[in-house]
Design a protein around this motif. Structure first.
Motif, PDB file in Angstrom:
ATOM      1  N   LEU A  95      67.121  44.794  57.683  1.00 35.81           N
ATOM      2  CA  LEU A  95      66.263  43.831  56.992  1.00 35.81           C
ATOM      3  C   LEU A  95      65.159  44.549  56.218  1.00 35.81           C
ATOM      4  O   LEU A  95      64.944  44.309  55.020  1.00 35.81           O
ATOM      5  CB  LEU A  95      65.649  42.874  58.031  1.00 35.81           C
ATOM      6  CG  LEU A  95      64.594  41.896  57.525  1.00 35.81           C
ATOM      7  CD1 LEU A  95      65.242  40.766  56.729  1.00 35.81           C
ATOM      8  CD2 LEU A  95      63.777  41.311  58.689  1.00 35.81           C
ATOM      9  N   VAL A  96      64.462  45.463  56.913  1.00 42.10           N
ATOM     10  CA  VAL A  96      63.352  46.188  56.297  1.00 42.10           C
ATOM     11  C   VAL A  96      63.837  47.052  55.141  1.00 42.10           C
ATOM     12  O   VAL A  96      63.228  47.089  54.065  1.00 42.10           O
ATOM     13  CB  VAL A  96      62.638  47.043  57.379  1.00 42.10           C
ATOM     14  CG1 VAL A  96      61.769  48.105  56.754  1.00 42.10           C
ATOM     15  CG2 VAL A  96      61.816  46.147  58.307  1.00 42.10           C
ATOM     16  N   ARG A  97      64.959  47.722  55.346  1.00 45.40           N
ATOM     17  CA  ARG A  97      65.479  48.612  54.298  1.00 45.40           C
ATOM     18  C   ARG A  97      65.943  47.823  53.079  1.00 45.40           C
ATOM     19  O   ARG A  97      65.806  48.281  51.951  1.00 45.40           O
ATOM     20  CB  ARG A  97      66.610  49.479  54.843  1.00 45.40           C
ATOM     21  CG  ARG A  97      66.109  50.545  55.816  1.00 45.40           C
ATOM     22  CD  ARG A  97      67.256  51.303  56.473  1.00 45.40           C
ATOM     23  NE  ARG A  97      68.049  52.048  55.515  1.00 45.40           N
ATOM     24  CZ  ARG A  97      67.769  53.285  55.095  1.00 45.40           C
ATOM     25  NH1 ARG A  97      66.724  53.908  55.577  1.00 45.40           N
ATOM     26  NH2 ARG A  97      68.530  53.884  54.213  1.00 45.40           N
ATOM     27  N   ALA A  98      66.470  46.639  53.317  1.00 48.07           N
ATOM     28  CA  ALA A  98      66.893  45.799  52.187  1.00 48.07           C
ATOM     29  C   ALA A  98      65.673  45.344  51.382  1.00 48.07           C
ATOM     30  O   ALA A  98      65.700  45.335  50.151  1.00 48.07           O
ATOM     31  CB  ALA A  98      67.683  44.595  52.699  1.00 48.07           C
ATOM     32  N   ILE A  99      64.591  44.997  52.071  1.00 49.55           N
ATOM     33  CA  ILE A  99      63.381  44.550  51.368  1.00 49.55           C
ATOM     34  C   ILE A  99      62.770  45.722  50.587  1.00 49.55           C
ATOM     35  O   ILE A  99      62.329  45.575  49.458  1.00 49.55           O
ATOM     36  CB  ILE A  99      62.350  43.959  52.354  1.00 49.55           C
ATOM     37  CG1 ILE A  99      62.907  42.712  53.046  1.00 49.55           C
ATOM     38  CG2 ILE A  99      61.051  43.601  51.617  1.00 49.55           C
ATOM     39  CD1 ILE A  99      62.045  42.182  54.193  1.00 49.55           C
ATOM     40  N   ALA A 100      62.792  46.916  51.200  1.00 49.09           N
ATOM     41  CA  ALA A 100      62.227  48.095  50.547  1.00 49.09           C
ATOM     42  C   ALA A 100      63.059  48.525  49.344  1.00 49.09           C
ATOM     43  O   ALA A 100      62.551  49.182  48.440  1.00 49.09           O
ATOM     44  CB  ALA A 100      62.114  49.248  51.540  1.00 49.09           C
TER      45      ALA A 100
END
Ligand code: ATP
Length: 245
Positions: free
Chosen positions: A49-54
Protein backbone atom coordinates in the motif's frame (compact mmCIF):
# COMPACT_ATOMS: atom_id res chain seq x y z
CA UNK A 1 3.08 29.00 7.41
CA UNK A 2 1.45 25.61 6.94
CA UNK A 3 0.41 24.50 3.50
CA UNK A 4 -2.83 22.60 3.79
CA UNK A 5 -3.06 19.47 1.75
CA UNK A 6 -4.65 16.05 1.70
CA UNK A 7 -3.95 12.61 0.38
CA UNK A 8 -6.96 10.70 -0.93
CA UNK A 9 -6.60 7.13 -2.08
CA UNK A 10 -9.62 5.46 -3.67
CA UNK A 11 -10.08 1.96 -5.00
CA UNK A 12 -6.36 1.22 -4.94
CA UNK A 13 -5.34 -2.29 -5.90
CA UNK A 14 -1.91 -3.87 -6.25
CA UNK A 15 -1.25 -7.18 -7.97
CA UNK A 16 2.14 -8.85 -8.36
CA UNK A 17 2.30 -10.63 -11.71
CA UNK A 18 -0.01 -13.58 -11.86
CA UNK A 19 0.35 -13.96 -8.09
CA UNK A 20 -1.69 -12.77 -5.19
CA UNK A 21 -3.46 -9.44 -5.07
CA UNK A 22 -1.60 -7.66 -2.26
CA UNK A 23 -3.98 -4.69 -1.98
CA UNK A 24 -7.67 -4.92 -2.82
CA UNK A 25 -9.76 -1.82 -3.48
CA UNK A 26 -8.28 0.30 -0.68
CA UNK A 27 -9.68 3.69 0.37
CA UNK A 28 -7.71 5.97 2.67
CA UNK A 29 -7.64 9.69 3.29
CA UNK A 30 -5.53 11.91 5.47
CA UNK A 31 -5.17 15.71 5.71
CA UNK A 32 -2.58 18.14 7.04
CA UNK A 33 -1.97 17.59 10.72
CA UNK A 34 -3.52 14.13 10.68
CA UNK A 35 -1.83 10.79 11.16
CA UNK A 36 -3.48 7.71 9.70
CA UNK A 37 -2.03 4.62 11.34
CA UNK A 38 -2.31 1.27 9.57
CA UNK A 39 -2.12 -1.86 11.68
CA UNK A 40 -2.18 -5.43 10.47
CA UNK A 41 -0.38 -8.74 10.54
CA UNK A 42 2.64 -9.64 8.41
CA UNK A 43 1.75 -10.12 4.76
CA UNK A 44 -1.45 -8.07 5.04
CA UNK A 45 -0.34 -5.73 2.25
CA UNK A 46 0.75 -2.69 4.28
CA UNK A 47 4.11 -2.25 2.58
CA UNK A 48 2.53 -2.72 -0.85
CA UNK A 49 0.00 0.00 0.00
CA UNK A 50 2.71 2.46 1.06
CA UNK A 51 4.92 1.68 -1.92
CA UNK A 52 2.03 2.13 -4.32
CA UNK A 53 1.23 5.56 -2.84
CA UNK A 54 4.91 6.56 -2.98
CA UNK A 55 5.05 5.53 -6.63
CA UNK A 56 7.58 2.67 -6.42
CA UNK A 57 5.01 0.52 -8.06
CA UNK A 58 4.15 -0.07 -10.81
CA UNK A 59 7.13 -1.48 -12.54
CA UNK A 60 7.21 -4.57 -14.72
CA UNK A 61 4.99 -7.31 -13.38
CA UNK A 62 3.30 -5.15 -10.77
CA UNK A 63 -0.13 -3.81 -11.53
CA UNK A 64 -1.49 -0.82 -9.66
CA UNK A 65 -4.98 0.53 -10.31
CA UNK A 66 -7.11 3.13 -8.57
CA UNK A 67 -6.88 6.80 -7.79
CA UNK A 68 -4.31 8.69 -5.68
CA UNK A 69 -4.96 12.40 -5.21
CA UNK A 70 -2.63 14.94 -3.64
CA UNK A 71 -5.01 17.80 -2.92
CA UNK A 72 -6.82 18.34 -6.24
CA UNK A 73 -4.11 16.70 -8.28
CA UNK A 74 -4.16 13.10 -9.52
CA UNK A 75 -0.71 11.59 -8.98
CA UNK A 76 -1.33 7.91 -9.70
CA UNK A 77 0.35 8.11 -13.10
CA UNK A 78 3.15 10.43 -11.93
CA UNK A 79 6.62 8.80 -11.73
CA UNK A 80 8.37 8.19 -8.44
CA UNK A 81 10.86 11.09 -8.62
CA UNK A 82 8.26 13.60 -9.67
CA UNK A 83 5.90 12.36 -6.98
CA UNK A 84 8.63 13.05 -4.43
CA UNK A 85 9.05 16.58 -5.80
CA UNK A 86 5.33 17.15 -5.55
CA UNK A 87 5.67 16.42 -1.84
CA UNK A 88 5.24 12.71 -1.18
CA UNK A 89 8.07 11.41 1.01
CA UNK A 90 8.50 7.77 1.95
CA UNK A 91 10.59 6.33 4.75
CA UNK A 92 12.66 4.25 4.61
CA UNK A 93 12.69 3.16 1.00
CA UNK A 94 13.08 6.42 -0.79
CA UNK A 95 15.04 8.18 1.86
CA UNK A 96 17.81 5.70 2.18
CA UNK A 97 20.62 7.57 3.83
CA UNK A 98 24.07 7.95 2.28
CA UNK A 99 26.26 5.86 4.53
CA UNK A 100 29.63 7.40 3.68
CA UNK A 101 28.41 10.94 4.26
CA UNK A 102 27.89 12.92 7.45
CA UNK A 103 24.52 13.91 8.89
CA UNK A 104 24.88 17.42 7.51
CA UNK A 105 25.90 16.22 4.04
CA UNK A 106 22.94 13.84 4.00
CA UNK A 107 20.55 16.63 4.91
CA UNK A 108 22.03 18.89 2.21
CA UNK A 109 21.35 16.19 -0.37
CA UNK A 110 17.78 15.57 0.82
CA UNK A 111 17.18 19.33 0.68
CA UNK A 112 17.77 19.23 -3.11
CA UNK A 113 14.38 17.57 -3.43
CA UNK A 114 12.57 20.73 -2.29
CA UNK A 115 10.53 22.63 -4.81
CA UNK A 116 11.95 25.84 -3.30
CA UNK A 117 14.48 26.92 -0.69
CA UNK A 118 11.72 28.71 1.15
CA UNK A 119 11.19 27.11 4.54
CA UNK A 120 14.42 25.10 4.41
CA UNK A 121 16.00 26.79 7.43
CA UNK A 122 12.84 26.25 9.45
CA UNK A 123 12.75 22.57 8.48
CA UNK A 124 16.44 22.10 9.38
CA UNK A 125 15.85 23.81 12.73
CA UNK A 126 12.83 21.60 13.38
CA UNK A 127 14.80 18.47 12.44
CA UNK A 128 17.56 19.24 14.95
CA UNK A 129 15.02 20.39 17.51
CA UNK A 130 13.06 17.12 17.47
CA UNK A 131 16.20 14.99 17.10
CA UNK A 132 18.77 16.67 19.37
CA UNK A 133 20.80 13.43 19.25
CA UNK A 134 21.67 14.21 15.62
CA UNK A 135 23.17 17.55 16.56
CA UNK A 136 25.22 16.08 19.40
CA UNK A 137 27.03 13.61 17.14
CA UNK A 138 30.66 14.34 16.29
CA UNK A 139 30.66 16.45 13.14
CA UNK A 140 31.67 14.53 10.05
CA UNK A 141 30.88 11.07 11.41
CA UNK A 142 29.74 8.83 8.55
CA UNK A 143 26.02 8.06 8.70
CA UNK A 144 26.79 4.37 8.25
CA UNK A 145 28.50 4.39 11.65
CA UNK A 146 25.47 5.75 13.50
CA UNK A 147 23.26 3.51 15.65
CA UNK A 148 20.07 2.08 14.17
CA UNK A 149 18.02 4.66 16.05
CA UNK A 150 20.19 7.54 14.87
CA UNK A 151 19.96 6.30 11.29
CA UNK A 152 16.17 6.16 11.58
CA UNK A 153 16.17 9.70 12.96
CA UNK A 154 18.36 10.83 10.07
CA UNK A 155 16.02 9.18 7.57
CA UNK A 156 13.06 11.06 9.05
CA UNK A 157 15.03 14.33 9.27
CA UNK A 158 16.06 13.83 5.63
CA UNK A 159 12.46 13.32 4.56
CA UNK A 160 11.51 16.48 6.45
CA UNK A 161 14.14 18.73 4.84
CA UNK A 162 12.96 17.43 1.46
CA UNK A 163 9.92 19.65 2.08
CA UNK A 164 7.12 17.07 1.88
CA UNK A 165 3.37 17.54 2.24
CA UNK A 166 2.74 13.85 2.83
CA UNK A 167 4.96 11.55 4.83
CA UNK A 168 4.65 7.78 4.46
CA UNK A 169 6.41 5.89 7.22
CA UNK A 170 6.71 2.11 7.10
CA UNK A 171 7.52 0.36 10.39
CA UNK A 172 9.87 2.98 11.86
CA UNK A 173 10.20 1.11 15.13
CA UNK A 174 11.39 -2.15 13.61
CA UNK A 175 14.54 -3.29 15.38
CA UNK A 176 14.78 -0.26 17.67
CA UNK A 177 14.97 -0.30 21.46
CA UNK A 178 11.68 0.74 23.16
CA UNK A 179 13.14 3.99 24.50
CA UNK A 180 14.30 4.96 21.00
CA UNK A 181 10.89 4.06 19.60
CA UNK A 182 9.34 6.51 22.05
CA UNK A 183 11.76 9.25 20.94
CA UNK A 184 11.09 8.60 17.27
CA UNK A 185 7.29 8.63 17.73
CA UNK A 186 7.36 11.76 19.84
CA UNK A 187 9.45 13.44 17.15
CA UNK A 188 7.07 12.29 14.40
CA UNK A 189 4.15 13.67 16.41
CA UNK A 190 5.85 17.05 16.73
CA UNK A 191 6.81 17.16 13.05
CA UNK A 192 3.28 16.38 11.96
CA UNK A 193 1.80 19.01 14.26
CA UNK A 194 4.34 21.78 13.66
CA UNK A 195 4.70 21.25 9.91
CA UNK A 196 1.09 20.31 9.28
CA UNK A 197 2.07 17.19 7.38
CA UNK A 198 -0.34 14.46 6.41
CA UNK A 199 1.20 11.25 7.75
CA UNK A 200 0.49 7.61 6.96
CA UNK A 201 2.21 5.42 9.53
CA UNK A 202 2.45 1.66 9.28
CA UNK A 203 3.27 0.20 12.66
CA UNK A 204 2.44 -2.92 14.61
CA UNK A 205 3.13 -1.25 17.92
CA UNK A 206 0.06 0.09 19.70
CA UNK A 207 1.77 1.85 22.54
CA UNK A 208 3.76 4.16 20.30
CA UNK A 209 1.36 4.60 17.39
CA UNK A 210 -1.80 5.38 19.35
CA UNK A 211 -0.27 8.53 20.79
CA UNK A 212 -0.04 10.19 17.40
CA UNK A 213 -2.86 8.44 15.52
CA UNK A 214 -5.79 10.62 14.52
CA UNK A 215 -7.28 7.87 12.32
CA UNK A 216 -6.87 4.14 12.58
CA UNK A 217 -6.99 1.59 9.79
CA UNK A 218 -6.50 -2.15 9.84
CA UNK A 219 -5.30 -4.26 6.96
CA UNK A 220 -5.78 -7.96 6.49
CA UNK A 221 -5.59 -10.11 3.37
CA UNK A 222 -5.14 -6.99 1.23
CA UNK A 223 -8.29 -5.30 2.53
CA UNK A 224 -8.00 -1.97 4.31
CA UNK A 225 -10.64 -0.95 6.84
CA UNK A 226 -11.17 2.32 8.66
CA UNK A 227 -11.74 1.59 12.34
CA UNK A 228 -13.94 3.77 14.49
CA UNK A 229 -15.68 3.60 17.83
CA UNK A 230 -14.79 3.35 21.46
CA UNK A 231 -11.64 1.61 22.61
CA UNK A 232 -10.45 0.90 19.08
CA UNK A 233 -7.05 -0.12 20.38
CA UNK A 234 -8.32 -2.53 23.00
CA UNK A 235 -10.26 -4.29 20.27
CA UNK A 236 -7.35 -4.30 17.77
CA UNK A 237 -5.03 -5.87 20.33
CA UNK A 238 -7.62 -8.53 21.15
CA UNK A 239 -8.14 -9.24 17.45
CA UNK A 240 -4.41 -9.47 16.74
CA UNK A 241 -4.08 -6.42 14.46
CA UNK A 242 -1.74 -4.58 16.78
CA UNK A 243 0.71 -5.54 19.47
CA UNK A 244 1.54 -3.96 22.79
CA UNK A 245 5.32 -3.92 22.61
P1 ATP B 1 5.08 -7.30 6.32
O1 ATP B 1 4.70 -6.59 7.55
O2 ATP B 1 5.45 -8.74 6.52
O3 ATP B 1 6.07 -6.57 5.44
P2 ATP B 1 2.93 -6.30 4.74
O4 ATP B 1 1.62 -6.13 5.41
O5 ATP B 1 3.77 -5.11 4.54
O6 ATP B 1 3.74 -7.42 5.46
P3 ATP B 1 3.32 -6.80 1.92
O7 ATP B 1 4.78 -6.83 2.09
O8 ATP B 1 2.71 -5.65 1.23
O9 ATP B 1 2.60 -6.97 3.33
O10 ATP B 1 2.87 -8.14 1.20
C1 ATP B 1 1.52 -8.42 0.83
C2 ATP B 1 1.46 -9.67 -0.05
O11 ATP B 1 2.08 -9.41 -1.30
C3 ATP B 1 2.17 -10.86 0.55
O12 ATP B 1 1.41 -12.01 0.23
C4 ATP B 1 3.49 -10.89 -0.17
O13 ATP B 1 3.99 -12.19 -0.27
C5 ATP B 1 3.13 -10.34 -1.54
N1 ATP B 1 4.27 -9.62 -2.14
C6 ATP B 1 4.92 -8.54 -1.62
N2 ATP B 1 5.90 -8.12 -2.45
C7 ATP B 1 5.86 -8.95 -3.54
C8 ATP B 1 6.62 -9.04 -4.75
N3 ATP B 1 7.61 -8.17 -5.03
N4 ATP B 1 6.32 -10.03 -5.62
C9 ATP B 1 5.32 -10.90 -5.36
N5 ATP B 1 4.57 -10.86 -4.24
C10 ATP B 1 4.83 -9.92 -3.33
Amino acid sequence: EIEVTSLTVSGLSVRYGAGAQAVIDADLSVSSGECAVVHGPNGAGKTSLVRAIAGYLPHERVMVTGSIMLGERAIDSVGVERRARLGVACIPERDKIFREMSVRENLDIFALRRASKRGLTADLDLAFDVFPALERLPRGRAAGLLSGGEQQMLAIAGALVGGPQVLLVDEPSLGLAPIVVTDVMTALGRILAERGLAVVLVDQNVRSARRIATKVYTMSGGRLRHETGEDVYGRLVREGYAKVI
